[in-house]
Scaffold this motif. Sequence first.
Motif, PDB file in Angstrom:
ATOM      1  N   MET A   1      -1.240  -2.978  -6.645  1.00 29.95           N
ATOM      2  CA  MET A   1      -1.954  -2.054  -7.262  1.00 29.95           C
ATOM      3  C   MET A   1      -2.413  -1.116  -5.875  1.00 29.95           C
ATOM      4  N   ILE A   2      -2.294   0.026  -5.800  1.00 30.58           N
ATOM      5  CA  ILE A   2      -2.884   0.594  -4.681  1.00 30.58           C
ATOM      6  C   ILE A   2      -3.985   1.555  -5.343  1.00 30.58           C
ATOM      7  N   LEU A   3      -4.994   1.481  -4.586  1.00 33.96           N
ATOM      8  CA  LEU A   3      -6.348   2.157  -4.947  1.00 33.96           C
ATOM      9  C   LEU A   3      -6.354   3.285  -3.975  1.00 33.96           C
ATOM     10  N   VAL A   4      -6.684   4.614  -4.528  1.00 30.53           N
ATOM     11  CA  VAL A   4      -7.044   5.816  -3.770  1.00 30.53           C
ATOM     12  C   VAL A   4      -8.528   6.298  -3.884  1.00 30.53           C
ATOM     13  N   THR A   5      -9.099   6.449  -2.917  1.00 30.26           N
ATOM     14  CA  THR A   5     -10.387   6.906  -3.004  1.00 30.26           C
ATOM     15  C   THR A   5     -10.423   8.198  -2.271  1.00 30.26           C
ATOM     16  N   GLY A   6     -11.288   8.941  -2.508  1.00 30.33           N
ATOM     17  CA  GLY A   6     -11.227  10.701  -2.229  1.00 30.33           C
ATOM     18  C   GLY A   6     -10.262  11.375  -2.885  1.00 30.33           C
ATOM     19  N   VAL A  62      -6.371  -4.996  -6.882  1.00 30.57           N
ATOM     20  CA  VAL A  62      -6.036  -4.278  -5.937  1.00 30.57           C
ATOM     21  C   VAL A  62      -5.830  -4.874  -4.658  1.00 30.57           C
ATOM     22  N   ARG A  63      -4.406  -4.432  -4.153  1.00 29.14           N
ATOM     23  CA  ARG A  63      -3.928  -5.227  -2.831  1.00 29.14           C
ATOM     24  C   ARG A  63      -3.942  -4.268  -1.608  1.00 29.14           C
ATOM     25  N   THR A  64      -3.889  -2.923  -1.945  1.00 25.47           N
ATOM     26  CA  THR A  64      -3.801  -1.782  -0.849  1.00 25.47           C
ATOM     27  C   THR A  64      -4.774  -0.737  -1.302  1.00 25.47           C
ATOM     28  N   VAL A  89      -8.547  -7.968  -1.356  1.00 31.64           N
ATOM     29  CA  VAL A  89      -7.573  -6.730  -0.787  1.00 31.64           C
ATOM     30  C   VAL A  89      -6.978  -7.223   0.183  1.00 31.64           C
ATOM     31  N   ARG A  90      -5.615  -6.842   0.567  1.00 32.19           N
ATOM     32  CA  ARG A  90      -4.923  -7.267   1.403  1.00 32.19           C
ATOM     33  C   ARG A  90      -4.761  -6.144   2.768  1.00 32.19           C
ATOM     34  N   ARG A  91      -4.934  -4.806   2.516  1.00 34.97           N
ATOM     35  CA  ARG A  91      -4.460  -3.865   3.179  1.00 34.97           C
ATOM     36  C   ARG A  91      -5.616  -2.794   3.120  1.00 34.97           C
ATOM     37  N   ARG A 175       3.742   6.417   3.164  1.00 33.38           N
ATOM     38  CA  ARG A 175       4.820   5.886   3.917  1.00 33.38           C
ATOM     39  C   ARG A 175       3.928   4.416   4.275  1.00 33.38           C
ATOM     40  N   VAL A 176       2.882   4.522   4.951  1.00 33.99           N
ATOM     41  CA  VAL A 176       2.133   3.505   5.270  1.00 33.99           C
ATOM     42  C   VAL A 176       1.681   2.452   4.127  1.00 33.99           C
ATOM     43  N   LEU A 177       1.266   3.213   3.089  1.00 34.58           N
ATOM     44  CA  LEU A 177       0.644   2.370   1.966  1.00 34.58           C
ATOM     45  C   LEU A 177       1.687   1.830   0.993  1.00 34.58           C
ATOM     46  N   THR A 178       3.006   2.007   1.304  1.00 33.78           N
ATOM     47  CA  THR A 178       4.054   1.284   0.364  1.00 33.78           C
ATOM     48  C   THR A 178       5.033   0.845   1.393  1.00 33.78           C
ATOM     49  N   GLU A 179       4.881   0.733   2.711  1.00 28.74           N
ATOM     50  CA  GLU A 179       5.890   0.219   3.611  1.00 28.74           C
ATOM     51  C   GLU A 179       5.054  -0.974   4.344  1.00 28.74           C
ATOM     52  N   GLU A 180       6.039  -2.185   4.800  1.00 27.97           N
ATOM     53  CA  GLU A 180       5.227  -3.131   5.914  1.00 27.97           C
ATOM     54  C   GLU A 180       5.563  -2.755   7.212  1.00 27.97           C
TER      55      GLU A 180
END
Length: 307
Positions: A1-6, A62-64, A89-91, A175-180
């Motif tokens: 799960m990706i959390l987006v703030t703002g 949430v992980r990212t 949270v990982r990242r 890209r940064v949120l979805t790639e290693e």
Amino acid sequence: MILVTGASGTVGREVVGRLPAGVGVRVMARDPARIGGVGAGVEVVAGDYGDPGSLARVLRGVRTVFLVTARVGGGDDAVFVAAARAAGVRRVVKLSAAAVLDEGAGDLITRWQRESEGLLRDCGMEWTLLRPRAFMSNCLSWAGSVRCEGVVRALYGEAAHACVDPADVARVAVRVLTEEGHAGRAYTLTGPQALSAVEQTRELGAVLGVALRFEELSPARARAALEGRYPPAVAEALLDSALRLKAGAKAGVQDTVGRLTGRPARTFRQWAAAHAASFGGHGDAAGPPQAGPRASGTGAGTAGTAP
């Protein structure tokens, strides 16, 4: 799960719209009703930096995280980072600003951004920093005077600034949120060219098909305009930022957007064409610029003073 703030802001909104289908996306908003037009499957959850209990709920699973904070010096980064660490949270991908690298930048906003970056580096989670120059969208502050008077007003009109399209910042963020491979990295993001406000005025006029005039704002008039919109300390920081612009500190161009996304950063003319309707136009002009409206006024656009 990706959390987006703002997510109601300039970049966050673009990030939500560009995350690929099939990725779990959650949006945090103080007022979820303000978040409209999100895609199917995007979860909008009420949360507030000032309410740690709400952050615990928002961060569950949430992980990212894409982290955007705007309350200068308010401690929101520290509260959120602590909550994210506690939630596993990982990242965290943090929207910062290129000014943190300017040795001569010691204003309130830049000090706050540096402190926020330091919190992430020491948090124990993976982190990535995105450091854009000022957004091209700041020039939307000129829209009223362009429509009504055919005039752009700004400080230090001959000073070059490598502004970036917020959509390009969002493309990098996705890209940064979805790639290693981006952990521990900091990316400075600029447009493909450094243009002055005078040159931006010329480019915008060419897109709109009108001959726009540029009027230099005096520092006193710019100060009055900023103090009418921001707390005194923030206004002072923006004026300091404008002085660094005048000194050439913001003219450096980097190809980070193209390198990370595989597509060159958009030019100011491309951005202007995409937003022509905001200035009363319809896109790229087909013919030579025509005479614009002439009138007196006291509008004071201040685009270009941000980091």
